[in-house]
Design an enzyme around this catalytic site. Structure first.
Site, PDB file in Angstrom:
ATOM      1  CG  LEU A 569     -44.014  20.428   9.558  1.00 54.01           C
ATOM      2  CD1 LEU A 569     -44.454  20.109   8.260  1.00 54.01           C
ATOM      3  CD2 LEU A 569     -43.340  21.924   9.440  1.00 54.01           C
ATOM      4  CD  GLN A 572     -49.081  18.169   7.607  1.00 54.27           C
ATOM      5  OE1 GLN A 572     -48.235  17.983   6.781  1.00 54.27           O
ATOM      6  NE2 GLN A 572     -49.799  19.049   7.954  1.00 54.27           N
ATOM      7  CB  CYS A 573     -42.564  15.220   9.676  1.00 59.50           C
ATOM      8  SG  CYS A 573     -42.771  16.553   8.325  1.00 59.50           S
ATOM      9  CB  THR A 574     -41.848   9.704  10.569  1.00 59.19           C
ATOM     10  OG1 THR A 574     -42.784   9.391   9.700  1.00 59.19           O
ATOM     11  CG2 THR A 574     -41.332   8.767  11.386  1.00 59.19           C
ATOM     12  CB  VAL A 575     -41.322  13.834  14.704  1.00 61.73           C
ATOM     13  CG1 VAL A 575     -40.185  14.673  15.583  1.00 61.73           C
ATOM     14  CG2 VAL A 575     -41.587  15.092  13.607  1.00 61.73           C
TER      15      VAL A 575
END
Length: 711
Positions: A569, A572-575
């Site tokens: 996760l 997958q996200c732009t952290v």
């Protein structure tokens, strides 16, 4: 110029009015949203300042802030900020009627008399001495035809008439009245008075001059102290008039105060005027007047006659202005938005080319954290035509980081980002020409089935058309592979291309170099011969012989592949750290503005901060780097340079020529076959050679363990 002992009647230059369009817009809003049919008197505040030009008088001006704000429910007066040297406040009243007939039926003389009575009462109560701003008042009657945006209006500046009128004994430039020492001291004292936030907008005051030629400026309430000291005394006021033979209108009520309050018969006055913000004693006037009013004139119950209705081209008739064009809120928004940019051209940036910015068409690929910020920065620079492309929907986690979205955009599965962003931009600035495109960008490493090929090829063609119809392309997507096709298409069309990419605590902002073709051929009319001729133009250098700058992929030794599959996760996200996107976005837009204002545009040579080999041009916006890499942990950023690679999978001559020959089939093969781009550009052979070299070195050379060096 009146000479000493002339004995003529003292004549005053009438005050003139000026109304800012914002005042009428505010009045219209209040009428529609708050007042309705209520035609009760409305308190207003006018503003004026001393004359600051030898040939132009200052007007009494009404601005938007002269009226109550739409949300001001408690206060009954406009909020006036004191201490502004260019805005001496004048209290007043507005009678705005509901009909044209009501406007003409107003008792104009009665209204003028009522306002004059307020001045007279303030004189007798002592309020005019404590707060001399009330010596001047403004009366405005109006009718606002909001269907046609016609505004009928008439100003009056109530003045108490002395009976008989004052007699002028002497009037001359102040520089001729004072000695040199006195003039210097008076100028210094007046400048200090004007530069103090406490007294800058106090329009009536005393100037006292001692026997030692030292001048002091004092409040009106200090008159008795000045008289006891036996000093030379002048009653001074900010004179908006520029005429050399007449004092300005504010002196009328000042003389009424002096006569009624202190019973003085001989008055010396100073008409204070300025030049470029400083006292100008050549423009200012000093005069002497005799006041001999009839018995009983000073009594409070005996209100003097009042004058003051403004003439319109010498006639006693109202004025009318039509603001049908400029009263459109969109037009006002444009005017307000352009103000900062136009002020830049006054001094800070005279070479700023607003025409280029206003006409620029920008395509933003990605409407996420970066896309939202870049769009707003572009609007701040005056860019009006913006297209956003994205196929994602607004998620609950987006509004906090992506500034164009709100919680309302997240309901029912979320609106498409591209369309929601356009709605938001239009709310922020109605004049923006924004378009949202909901579309996915075809990517290498993401194979498509035969059933999907037609749809994917249509997306490729649509993306090509979008890039072709825009001037600047921003690559702001989340993944590396989604930037490949736009990079190729931009290199083919020689478009200005800006990339911004984020890590967790680092960022990259860069401008792509020009494409390998010096000119853009007409692909539809291209023949085999013309294609061969075009191939001769495929070079790694610019027209001036400089090595052309690289693109986002020029430093890679592998082709872009699928970076989204089999990810957790947080992968997958732009952290990223929240402050990163605004920084990178602002730099991306500033980089674009730098390119647009560089004489060489997209071909501009890269410059590095602190480099002694800067550009050959005097650039008011500063250097024009190729890459800006930033690190938040160190609060540091670097400007770097990277040249184009002849093995780049996106912009090298081999890739561009293959695309030009094979078109969409080349793109389809790059999407479906992960190693195809590496094979075409020679990266496969390069890696094979490198591996072979490593194997040969291991087999043929024997080295003792203690002779190995770790790299």
């Amino acid at each position: 110029m009146a000479k000493e002992g002339s004995g003529s009647i003292l004549q005053f230059a009438p005050l003139q009015s000026s109304v800012d369009e914002g005042f009428w817009h505010r009045l219209s809003s209040l009428k529609l949203n708050k007042f309705g049919i209520d035609d009760s008197p409305i308190p207003i505040s006018g503003f004026y300042a001393p004359c600051s030009h030898p040939q132009v008088s200052n007007h009494l001006t009404l601005l938007a802030e002269s009226l109550l704000s739409d949300s001001n429910d408690e206060s009954t007066m406009p909020s006036v900020i004191r201490g502004n040297r260019n805005r001496c406040s004048v209290p007043g009243i507005l009678y705005n009627t509901n009909t044209m007939e009501g406007f003409h039926a107003l008792d104009k003389q009665g209204l003028l008399k009522a306002e004059a009575m307020k001045i007279w009462e303030d004189i007798h109560s002592g309020k005019a001495v404590e707060d001399c701003a009330v010596l001047s008042r403004v009366l405005l009657i109006s009718f606002a035809d909001l269907k046609k945006w016609n505004f009928h209006y008439w100003f009056a500046f109530p003045a108490l008439a002395l009976d008989p009128p004052a007699t002028l004994v002497d009037l001359r430039p102040a520089s001729q009245w004072f000695t040199l020492e006195e003039a210097e001291s008076v100028s210094t004292a007046c400048n200090e008075w004007r530069n103090s936030s406490v007294t800058a907008d106090v329009p009536f005051f005393l100037v006292s001059i001692g026997s030692d030629s030292h001048a002091a400026v004092r409040h009106l309430k200090d008159l008795e102290a000045c008289q006891r000291d036996g000093q030379k005394l002048l009653f001074a006021f900010y004179d908006p008039c520029h005429l050399p033979n007449n004092p300005g209108w504010p002196l009328r009520n000042f003389l009424a105060l002096i006569s009624a309050r202190w019973n003085l018969k001989t008055v010396r006055f100073l008409c204070y005027r300025e030049n470029r913000g400083f006292a100008d004693l050549n423009l200012s006037l000093v005069g002497e007047a005799l006041i001999t009013v009839q018995q009983g004139w000073r009594e409070q119950q005996s209100v003097p006659n009042a004058v003051g209705w403004e003439l319109n081209k010498g006639r006693k008739v109202p004025r009318c202005i039509n603001l049908a064009k400029s009263m459109d809120p969109t037009r006002l928004a444009i005017s307000a938005a352009d103000l900062n940019l136009k002020l830049m051209r006054w001094r800070a940036l005279p070479s700023l080319n607003l025409e280029i910015l206003f006409s620029l068409k920008c395509l933003l690929l990605g409407a996420g954290t970066l896309g939202c910020q870049v769009a707003r920065m572009l609007m701040a620079w005056g860019v009006r035509r913006i297209t956003l492309l994205d196929n994602g929907r607004v998620a609950m986690s987006n509004p906090l980081r992506q500034s164009l979205y709100t919680l309302d955009d997240c309901h029912n599965g979320g609106d498409f980002k591209a369309t929601a962003a356009v709605r938001s931009l239009q709310r922020i600035f109605p004049a923006v020409e924004a378009e949202g495109i909901v579309m996915a960008i075809p990517m290498p490493g993401h194979p498509v089935s035969s059933q999907e090929e037609k749809s994917v090829l249509e997306d490729c063609k649509r993306l090509n058309d979008l890039i072709d119809s825009h001037d600047v392309i921003f690559l702001l997507t989340d993944t590396r592979e989604s930037r490949w096709l736009p990079t190729l298409l931009c290199a083919n069309r020689n478009k200005i291309t800006i990339t911004a990419a984020l890590g967790f605590d680092s960022f990259l902002v860069m401008r792509h170099g020009p494409g390998p073709f010096n000119s853009i051929p007409n692909l539809k009319a291209e023949t085999e011969d013309s294609l061969a001729a075009g191939m001769d133009n495929l070079v790694l250098t610019n027209t001036d012989g400089q090595h052309r700058l690289g693109c986002y992929f020029c430093n890679d030794v592998v082709a872009p592949t699928d970076s989204t599959s089999n990810r957790m996760l947080d992968q997958q996200c732009t952290v990223t750290r929240p402050g990163l996107a605004p920084i990178a976005s602002a730099l991306a837009v500033e980089l674009l503005v730098g390119i647009l204002h560089h004489p060489n545009g997209i071909f501009a040579e890269a410059e590095i901060a602190n480099s002694s080999s800067g550009g050959n041009f005097e650039l008011p916006l500063g250097i024009l780097p190729h890459q800006i890499r930033g690190s938040l942990p160190h609060f540091q950023q670097m400007t770097l340079l990277g040249h184009s690679s002849n093995s780049c999978t996106a912009c090298c001559s081999t890739v561009v020529s293959e695309y030009r020959k094979r078109g969409m089939q080349f793109i389809l093969q790059a999407i479906n076959h992960p190693t195809y781009l590496e094979d075409v550009t020679g990266l496969t052979e390069l890696m094979r050679s490198a591996n072979s070299f490593q194997l040969d070195w291991d087999d043929d050379i024997e080295v003792a363990d203690d002779e190995c060096v770790e790299l």
